[in-house]
Scaffold this motif. Sequence first.
Motif, short mmCIF file in Angstrom:
data_model
loop_
_atom_site.label_atom_id
_atom_site.label_comp_id
_atom_site.label_asym_id
_atom_site.label_seq_id
_atom_site.Cartn_x
_atom_site.Cartn_y
_atom_site.Cartn_z
N ALA A 12 0.83 -1.20 0.00
CA ALA A 12 0.00 0.00 0.00
C ALA A 12 0.87 1.25 0.00
O ALA A 12 0.63 2.19 -0.77
N LYS A 13 1.88 1.26 0.85
CA LYS A 13 2.78 2.42 0.90
C LYS A 13 3.51 2.61 -0.42
O LYS A 13 3.64 3.73 -0.91
N GLU A 14 4.00 1.53 -1.00
CA GLU A 14 4.74 1.60 -2.27
C GLU A 14 3.87 2.13 -3.41
O GLU A 14 4.38 2.76 -4.33
N ASN A 15 2.57 1.85 -3.34
CA ASN A 15 1.65 2.28 -4.39
C ASN A 15 0.97 3.62 -4.10
O ASN A 15 0.07 4.02 -4.83
N GLY A 16 1.40 4.28 -3.02
CA GLY A 16 0.83 5.58 -2.69
C GLY A 16 -0.58 5.52 -2.13
O GLY A 16 -1.32 6.49 -2.18
N ILE A 17 -0.95 4.36 -1.58
CA ILE A 17 -2.28 4.18 -1.01
C ILE A 17 -2.15 3.59 0.40
O ILE A 17 -2.76 2.58 0.73
N ALA A 18 -1.36 4.25 1.20
CA ALA A 18 -0.93 3.70 2.50
C ALA A 18 -2.08 3.29 3.41
O ALA A 18 -1.92 2.38 4.23
N THR A 19 -3.23 3.91 3.28
CA THR A 19 -4.33 3.59 4.19
C THR A 19 -5.22 2.44 3.69
O THR A 19 -6.21 2.11 4.34
N LEU A 20 -4.85 1.82 2.57
CA LEU A 20 -5.74 0.83 1.98
C LEU A 20 -5.18 -0.59 1.97
O LEU A 20 -5.54 -1.40 1.11
N ALA A 21 -4.37 -0.93 2.94
CA ALA A 21 -3.86 -2.30 3.03
C ALA A 21 -5.01 -3.30 3.17
O ALA A 21 -4.94 -4.41 2.63
N ASN A 22 -6.08 -2.89 3.84
CA ASN A 22 -7.23 -3.79 4.00
C ASN A 22 -7.86 -4.14 2.65
O ASN A 22 -8.30 -5.27 2.44
N MET A 23 -7.88 -3.21 1.74
CA MET A 23 -8.45 -3.47 0.41
C MET A 23 -7.54 -4.38 -0.41
O MET A 23 -8.02 -5.19 -1.20
N ILE A 24 -6.23 -4.25 -0.19
CA ILE A 24 -5.28 -5.16 -0.84
C ILE A 24 -5.53 -6.59 -0.36
O ILE A 24 -5.60 -7.53 -1.16
N ILE A 25 -5.69 -6.74 0.93
CA ILE A 25 -5.96 -8.07 1.50
C ILE A 25 -7.30 -8.60 0.99
O ILE A 25 -7.42 -9.78 0.65
N LEU A 26 -8.31 -7.74 0.88
CA LEU A 26 -9.59 -8.16 0.36
C LEU A 26 -9.47 -8.65 -1.09
O LEU A 26 -10.03 -9.68 -1.46
N GLY A 27 -8.70 -7.93 -1.89
CA GLY A 27 -8.48 -8.37 -3.27
C GLY A 27 -7.86 -9.74 -3.34
O GLY A 27 -8.27 -10.60 -4.13
N LYS A 28 -6.85 -9.98 -2.51
CA LYS A 28 -6.20 -11.30 -2.47
C LYS A 28 -7.16 -12.37 -1.99
O LYS A 28 -7.20 -13.48 -2.53
N MET A 29 -7.95 -12.02 -0.98
CA MET A 29 -8.89 -13.00 -0.42
C MET A 29 -9.93 -13.43 -1.45
O MET A 29 -10.21 -14.63 -1.58
N ILE A 30 -10.49 -12.49 -2.20
CA ILE A 30 -11.51 -12.90 -3.17
C ILE A 30 -10.90 -13.71 -4.31
O ILE A 30 -11.55 -14.59 -4.85
N LYS A 31 -9.65 -13.44 -4.65
CA LYS A 31 -8.97 -14.23 -5.68
C LYS A 31 -8.77 -15.66 -5.20
O LYS A 31 -9.01 -16.61 -5.92
N GLU A 32 -8.30 -15.81 -3.96
CA GLU A 32 -7.98 -17.13 -3.42
C GLU A 32 -9.21 -17.96 -3.07
O GLU A 32 -9.19 -19.17 -3.24
N THR A 33 -10.25 -17.30 -2.57
CA THR A 33 -11.40 -18.06 -2.08
C THR A 33 -12.53 -18.19 -3.08
O THR A 33 -13.34 -19.11 -2.99
N GLY A 34 -12.63 -17.24 -4.01
CA GLY A 34 -13.74 -17.24 -4.93
C GLY A 34 -15.07 -16.93 -4.26
O GLY A 34 -16.14 -17.18 -4.82
N ALA A 35 -15.01 -16.36 -3.05
CA ALA A 35 -16.22 -16.06 -2.28
C ALA A 35 -17.14 -15.10 -3.03
O ALA A 35 -18.37 -15.17 -2.91
N VAL A 36 -16.55 -14.21 -3.78
CA VAL A 36 -17.29 -13.25 -4.59
C VAL A 36 -16.41 -12.91 -5.79
O VAL A 36 -15.18 -12.96 -5.69
N SER A 37 -17.02 -12.62 -6.90
CA SER A 37 -16.20 -12.28 -8.07
C SER A 37 -15.71 -10.84 -7.97
O SER A 37 -16.33 -10.00 -7.30
#
Length: 72
Positions: A12-37
């Motif tokens: 998040a810090k490297e991409n200039g979005i330091a406050t959005l680490a939670n959204m990065i984790i959410l993106g990874k989670m939906i990719k891995e689990t397929g819980a939602v597209s």
Amino acid sequence: MGLAATSATAMAKENGIATLANMIILGKMIKETGAVSFENLLDAMKKVVSAKRSELMDVNIKALESGYNYQG
């Protein structure tokens, strides 16, 4: 899953979005689990984020894509 909170925070810090680490984790989670597209999540976000705050949509999508496309 392969993406630790510390890695998401660094990404998040490297991409200039330091406050959005939670959204990065959410993106990874939906990719891995397929819980939602990815598309369904974007549709839901469009309903929640007002047009007046479209800049929030852009940075949140950037964070989601970072996590979704993470190859670590």
